[in-house]
Design a protein around this motif. Structure first.
Motif, mmCIF file in Angstrom:
data_model
loop_
_atom_site.group_PDB
_atom_site.id
_atom_site.type_symbol
_atom_site.label_atom_id
_atom_site.label_comp_id
_atom_site.label_asym_id
_atom_site.label_seq_id
_atom_site.Cartn_x
_atom_site.Cartn_y
_atom_site.Cartn_z
ATOM 1 N N GLU A 209 -61.771 -56.266 14.767
ATOM 2 C CA GLU A 209 -60.789 -57.157 14.139
ATOM 3 C C GLU A 209 -59.560 -56.373 13.685
ATOM 4 O OE1 GLU A 209 -64.320 -59.218 14.679
ATOM 5 O OE2 GLU A 209 -64.068 -57.331 13.602
ATOM 6 N N ILE A 210 -59.789 -55.194 13.133
ATOM 7 C CA ILE A 210 -58.664 -54.345 12.714
ATOM 8 C C ILE A 210 -57.835 -53.933 13.937
ATOM 9 C CG2 ILE A 210 -58.095 -52.054 11.837
ATOM 10 C CD1 ILE A 210 -58.670 -53.858 9.603
ATOM 11 N N LYS A 211 -58.519 -53.552 15.000
ATOM 12 C CA LYS A 211 -57.809 -53.140 16.223
ATOM 13 C C LYS A 211 -56.935 -54.278 16.766
ATOM 14 C CE LYS A 211 -59.966 -50.918 19.470
ATOM 15 N NZ LYS A 211 -61.017 -50.550 20.453
ATOM 16 N N MET A 212 -57.402 -55.511 16.614
ATOM 17 C CA MET A 212 -56.656 -56.661 17.120
ATOM 18 C C MET A 212 -55.380 -56.915 16.331
ATOM 19 S SD MET A 212 -59.743 -59.392 17.796
ATOM 20 C CE MET A 212 -58.585 -60.759 17.935
ATOM 21 N N LYS A 213 -55.417 -56.672 15.028
ATOM 22 C CA LYS A 213 -54.317 -57.105 14.168
ATOM 23 C C LYS A 213 -53.380 -55.983 13.714
ATOM 24 C CE LYS A 213 -54.493 -61.577 13.789
ATOM 25 N NZ LYS A 213 -53.339 -62.414 14.127
ATOM 26 N N VAL A 214 -53.854 -54.750 13.692
ATOM 27 C CA VAL A 214 -52.984 -53.646 13.254
ATOM 28 C C VAL A 214 -52.185 -53.162 14.465
ATOM 29 C CG1 VAL A 214 -52.892 -51.319 12.293
ATOM 30 C CG2 VAL A 214 -54.561 -52.970 11.415
ATOM 31 N N PRO A 215 -50.865 -53.281 14.450
ATOM 32 C CA PRO A 215 -50.046 -52.888 15.601
ATOM 33 C C PRO A 215 -50.202 -51.408 15.934
ATOM 34 C CG PRO A 215 -48.762 -54.175 14.023
ATOM 35 C CD PRO A 215 -50.052 -53.838 13.346
ATOM 36 N N SER A 216 -50.176 -51.096 17.203
ATOM 37 C CA SER A 216 -50.331 -49.698 17.631
ATOM 38 C C SER A 216 -49.191 -48.837 17.094
ATOM 39 C CB SER A 216 -50.376 -49.619 19.157
ATOM 40 O OG SER A 216 -49.201 -50.169 19.728
ATOM 41 N N VAL A 217 -47.994 -49.423 16.955
ATOM 42 C CA VAL A 217 -46.866 -48.657 16.441
ATOM 43 C C VAL A 217 -47.115 -48.227 14.999
ATOM 44 C CG1 VAL A 217 -45.580 -50.704 15.679
ATOM 45 C CG2 VAL A 217 -44.354 -48.592 16.191
ATOM 46 N N PHE A 218 -47.803 -49.063 14.234
ATOM 47 C CA PHE A 218 -48.122 -48.691 12.848
ATOM 48 C C PHE A 218 -49.105 -47.523 12.815
ATOM 49 C CE2 PHE A 218 -50.904 -49.064 9.120
ATOM 50 C CZ PHE A 218 -49.967 -48.896 8.116
ATOM 51 N N LYS A 219 -50.102 -47.550 13.698
ATOM 52 C CA LYS A 219 -51.070 -46.457 13.742
ATOM 53 C C LYS A 219 -50.371 -45.141 14.096
ATOM 54 C CE LYS A 219 -54.770 -49.566 15.257
ATOM 55 N NZ LYS A 219 -55.669 -49.936 16.365
ATOM 56 N N LYS A 220 -49.420 -45.200 15.029
ATOM 57 C CA LYS A 220 -48.680 -43.990 15.398
ATOM 58 C C LYS A 220 -47.837 -43.490 14.234
ATOM 59 C CE LYS A 220 -48.399 -45.250 20.308
ATOM 60 N NZ LYS A 220 -47.515 -45.707 21.410
ATOM 61 N N GLN A 221 -47.174 -44.440 13.530
ATOM 62 C CA GLN A 221 -46.389 -44.068 12.350
ATOM 63 C C GLN A 221 -47.259 -43.358 11.316
ATOM 64 O OE1 GLN A 221 -44.578 -48.048 11.499
ATOM 65 N NE2 GLN A 221 -42.823 -46.805 10.926
ATOM 66 N N LEU A 222 -48.419 -43.909 11.127
ATOM 67 C CA LEU A 222 -49.323 -43.363 10.114
ATOM 68 C C LEU A 222 -49.755 -41.946 10.484
ATOM 69 C CD1 LEU A 222 -50.620 -44.208 7.466
ATOM 70 C CD2 LEU A 222 -52.530 -45.179 8.761
ATOM 71 N N ASP A 223 -50.103 -41.753 11.751
ATOM 72 C CA ASP A 223 -50.499 -40.413 12.210
ATOM 73 C C ASP A 223 -49.386 -39.397 11.966
ATOM 74 O OD1 ASP A 223 -53.009 -41.158 13.065
ATOM 75 O OD2 ASP A 223 -52.376 -41.579 15.112
ATOM 76 N N ILE A 224 -48.157 -39.771 12.322
ATOM 77 C CA ILE A 224 -47.034 -38.846 12.191
ATOM 78 C C ILE A 224 -46.697 -38.606 10.719
ATOM 79 C CG2 ILE A 224 -44.556 -38.579 12.635
ATOM 80 C CD1 ILE A 224 -45.010 -40.042 15.289
ATOM 81 N N ALA A 225 -46.725 -39.649 9.905
ATOM 82 C CA ALA A 225 -46.425 -39.495 8.482
ATOM 83 C C ALA A 225 -47.400 -38.533 7.820
ATOM 84 C CB ALA A 225 -46.486 -40.864 7.792
ATOM 85 N N VAL A 226 -48.673 -38.619 8.195
ATOM 86 C CA VAL A 226 -49.682 -37.718 7.629
ATOM 87 C C VAL A 226 -49.404 -36.276 8.058
ATOM 88 C CG1 VAL A 226 -52.119 -37.087 7.704
ATOM 89 C CG2 VAL A 226 -51.458 -39.469 7.369
ATOM 90 N N LYS A 227 -49.003 -36.085 9.324
ATOM 91 C CA LYS A 227 -48.698 -34.731 9.798
ATOM 92 C C LYS A 227 -47.490 -34.150 9.069
ATOM 93 C CE LYS A 227 -50.578 -35.485 14.440
ATOM 94 N NZ LYS A 227 -50.276 -35.708 15.873
ATOM 95 N N ILE A 228 -46.488 -34.985 8.822
ATOM 96 C CA ILE A 228 -45.294 -34.523 8.111
ATOM 97 C C ILE A 228 -45.644 -34.099 6.680
ATOM 98 C CG2 ILE A 228 -43.095 -35.291 7.114
ATOM 99 C CD1 ILE A 228 -42.708 -37.010 9.630
ATOM 100 N N LEU A 229 -46.513 -34.847 6.051
ATOM 101 C CA LEU A 229 -46.894 -34.549 4.667
ATOM 102 C C LEU A 229 -47.810 -33.331 4.575
ATOM 103 C CD1 LEU A 229 -47.540 -38.176 3.358
ATOM 104 C CD2 LEU A 229 -45.636 -36.685 2.755
ATOM 105 N N SER A 230 -48.427 -32.960 5.698
ATOM 106 C CA SER A 230 -49.340 -31.820 5.692
ATOM 107 C C SER A 230 -48.554 -30.517 5.718
ATOM 108 C CB SER A 230 -50.279 -31.889 6.903
ATOM 109 O OG SER A 230 -51.045 -30.709 6.988
#
Length: 327
Positions: A187-208
């Motif tokens: 259900e999460i995979k259906m509704k959470v846009p892939s672009v948001f997941k990519k943003q989240l991955d990159i934001a975490v890397k920047i903060l690291s």
């Protein structure tokens, strides 16, 4: 020999051993009370979440010379969790009637009146934590799956009834926990846009602080700006504000609104599963929710069944609202 028979035999042996200990305590209580009073009834309950033996005895103080008895009656049959003494007519606990000692408890007989029926409740901890699991079969099956709901059938049944009925006139297991892992990953995979997941991955890397040098950081920032431009066509909102909103959906209070429990079971609580969206160094959204319901089983009702309904459509709608896709 069939391994299941070995497991069943081992479980029965565990149940028999624990019951012998429980019976020894209750028999000693009966014998001590019966020295001076008339015992009218007995009942054994097992409080499942805390694994507690609750033994209830009703007795009558139909005895002449009650005032001539010793001041206290001692029950040194093991450490108790709680003891209450109440007259049947009022069911109000008698203040100062019970005192606790290292290996049991005492009743102050000067607090009792003649020709009164009393209820004595004694609670002991059950030492073997596997006792409840050895006493009950729990089964769950995902029975139906459609666009609106997912249904899980729940069945709980007392095992070793022959052993129990040999030793107890009546026994009841109260508030038996029953856990179901309700999957929410798809259900999460259906509704959470892939672009948001990519943003989240990159934001975490920047903060690291340990991820790449300045060149790598600039490259990540450029990627994030590109994704933010793509985001505007999909949804609005800051990344970590959105994360907070998703987290709230998985709080026990909010998620409980997406669950119904019917028939012989009652909803009790829910909590996040242990597995999360795996690419991030901190928990975001779980792959499943653990939903806990409770039921009672006894000699009159040794088997119970129920249904847990996950309102998937409502859940998807709530996730969609966060990204502007609530319809």
């Amino acid at each position: 020999m069939d391994p299941s028979i070995l497991v069943s035999t081992a479980g029965k042996a565990l149940v028999e051993g624990t019951i012998r200990k429980m019976m020894k305590k209750s028999e000693n209580i009966d014998e001590t009370l019966g020295e001076d009073f008339k015992i009218l009834g007995r009942e054994m309950r097992v409080e499942c979440p805390q694994s507690i033996q609750n033994y209830s005895v009703t007795f009558e103080t139909k005895v002449s010379g009650l005032h001539l008895l010793p001041k206290k009656k001692k029950f040194n049959f093991g450490k108790v969790r709680r003891v209450t003494l109440r007259p049947i007519m009022s069911l109000q606990s008698i203040p100062d009637a019970i005192s606790y000692v290292e290996n049991g408890f005492e009743i102050s007989l000067n607090k009792l009146e003649r020709d009164i029926i009393y209820l004595l409740d004694i609670e002991y901890f059950i030492d073997d934590k596997k006792f409840i699991d050895s006493l009950v079969n729990r089964n769950v099956a995902r029975e139906s799956l459609d666009d609106e709901t997912t249904e899980y059938w729940l069945v709980a049944q007392l095992k070793h009834l022959d052993v129990l009925k040999q030793n107890f006139g009546y026994i009841e297991l109260k508030d038996l926990d029953f856990s179901v892992d309700v999957s929410v990953y798809n259900e999460i995979k259906m509704k959470v846009p892939s672009v948001f997941k990519k943003q989240l991955d990159i934001a975490v890397k920047i903060l690291s602080k340990h991820h790449g040098g300045r060149g790598e950081q600039f490259k990540l920032l450029a990627q994030l700006r590109q994704l933010q431009h793509a985001q505007k066509e999909k949804y609005y909102g800051e990344i970590f504000d959105i994360i907070d909103e998703i987290q709230e959906i998985f709080s026990p209070y909010t998620f409980s609104s997406f669950v119904d429990v019917k028939k012989d079971f009652q909803y009790y609580d829910c909590e996040r599963g242990k597995d999360f969206y795996e690419t991030l160094p901190f928990p975001t959204w779980p792959k499943s929710m653990k939903v806990i319901s409770r039921t009672d089983v006894n000699f009159n009702r040794p088997a119970v069944d129920g249904m847990l309904i996950f309102k998937k459509k409502d859940f998807l709608k709530e996730i969609g609202k966060i990204f502007g896709k609530g319809d």
